[in-house]
Enzyme design. Structure first.
Site, PDB file in Angstrom:
ATOM      1  CG  ASP A  90      -1.750  -1.086   1.477  1.00 21.70           C
ATOM      2  OD1 ASP A  90      -2.122  -1.705   0.480  1.00 21.70           O
ATOM      3  OD2 ASP A  90      -2.063  -1.366   2.648  1.00 21.70           O
TER       4      ASP A  90
HETATM    5  N1  URA Z   1      -1.155  -5.838   4.175  1.00 23.52           N
HETATM    6  C1  URA Z   1      -1.586  -4.569   4.133  1.00 23.52           C
HETATM    7  O1  URA Z   1      -2.587  -4.233   4.748  1.00 23.52           O
HETATM    8  N2  URA Z   1      -0.905  -3.689   3.389  1.00 23.52           N
HETATM    9  C2  URA Z   1       0.197  -4.007   2.692  1.00 23.52           C
HETATM   10  O2  URA Z   1       0.780  -3.142   2.024  1.00 23.52           O
HETATM   11  C3  URA Z   1       0.632  -5.325   2.745  1.00 23.52           C
HETATM   12  C4  URA Z   1      -0.066  -6.233   3.495  1.00 23.52           C
END
Ligand code: URA
Length: 242
Positions: free
Chosen positions: A105
């Site tokens: 993310d």
């Molecule tokens: N889980 C999440 O919530 N975000 C990420 O970037 C990776 C795993």
């Protein structure tokens, strides 16, 4: 860049340098339309046309995989319509087109692999290999032991149960705590959704290992090229301590 002709031929997969020398001596190699039988001619394959038995040489792209410590605020795509900074801008490997393996993310930090090796990327992402992703998640408040236990066993998220997770508490502070979370699924925003589901939103999330390959002391925004031993570590059970 100029290199010796026999070296260029070997790099194009024609054969060993010794074999390439024999092909040159036999008049099977042409440079810019002229047969070359002299050894050691310096050529630039980017600027000159080199043929072997009349066929232009082609160079297989070197397979490169890097481990990047992604900072928060960078997007894991090759292009962003909103013009936000791209992870690719942090990796300076001229002439190579490296793409991210999976995604993190925007606000997630830590271990991100980029590669030009499509087969390797597929193997890493394929659920069959169950590669463990290790995260450090700082969450609001102190989750109850029973809630952590239900996350470990698996919870219903958007109609599908999560696979069992390994979770242990690393640090408790006033108002938040940091946990190590190990999962082998790559569902979108999975760690954030798991903790939101028990009422403890994630404040900070960092991926610290991919299989047995740890981020280690790589600085935020820095990357390093992986060697075959590092690649093997990705497929090894769990991260080594340290
Ligand atoms: N889980 C999440 O919530 N975000 C990420 O970037 C990776 C795993």
């Amino acid at each position: 860049m100029k290199e010796r002709l026999q070296k260029v031929l070997a790099r194009a997969g024609i054969g060993s340098r010794r074999a390439a020398e024999e092909y040159i001596a036999a008049g099977r190699v042409m440079v810019d339309g002229c047969p070359v039988t002299r050894m050691g001619l310096q050529v630039d394959p980017e600027l000159q046309q080199i043929t072997f038995d009349g066929h232009p040489l082609s160079f297989p792209e070197e397979k490169v995989t890097v481990l990047l410590n992604k900072p928060a605020g960078y997007v894991t795509t090759m292009h962003d319509p909103q013009g936000r900074p791209l992870v690719g801008s942090l990796v300076k490997e001229p002439g190579l087109r490296l793409f991210p393996v999976g995604r993190l993310d925007l606000e997630t930090e830590g271990a991100l692999l980029l590669t030009n090796d499509g087969d390797l990327a597929n193997r890493i992402l394929h659920p069959r290999y169950e590669i463990k992703r290790t995260y450090q998640a700082t969450v609001q408040g102190l989750p109850a032991a029973s809630d952590l236990q239900s996350l470990r066993r698996g919870i219903e998220l958007e109609g599908r149960r999560t696979w069992p997770a390994e979770i242990r508490t690393l640090r408790r502070r006033d108002g938040d705590c940091t946990l190590e979370v190990i999962i082998h699924e790559g569902r979108k925003r999975q760690v954030r959704k798991m903790f939101a589901a028990i009422g403890h939103p994630v404040l900070r999330l960092k991926r610290v290992a991919y299989g047995g390959l740890r981020l280690g002391d790589l600085a935020s925004g820095a990357y390093r090229r992986l060697d075959p031993e590092d690649i093997r570590r990705i497929f090894q059970g769990g991260p080594a301590p340290g």
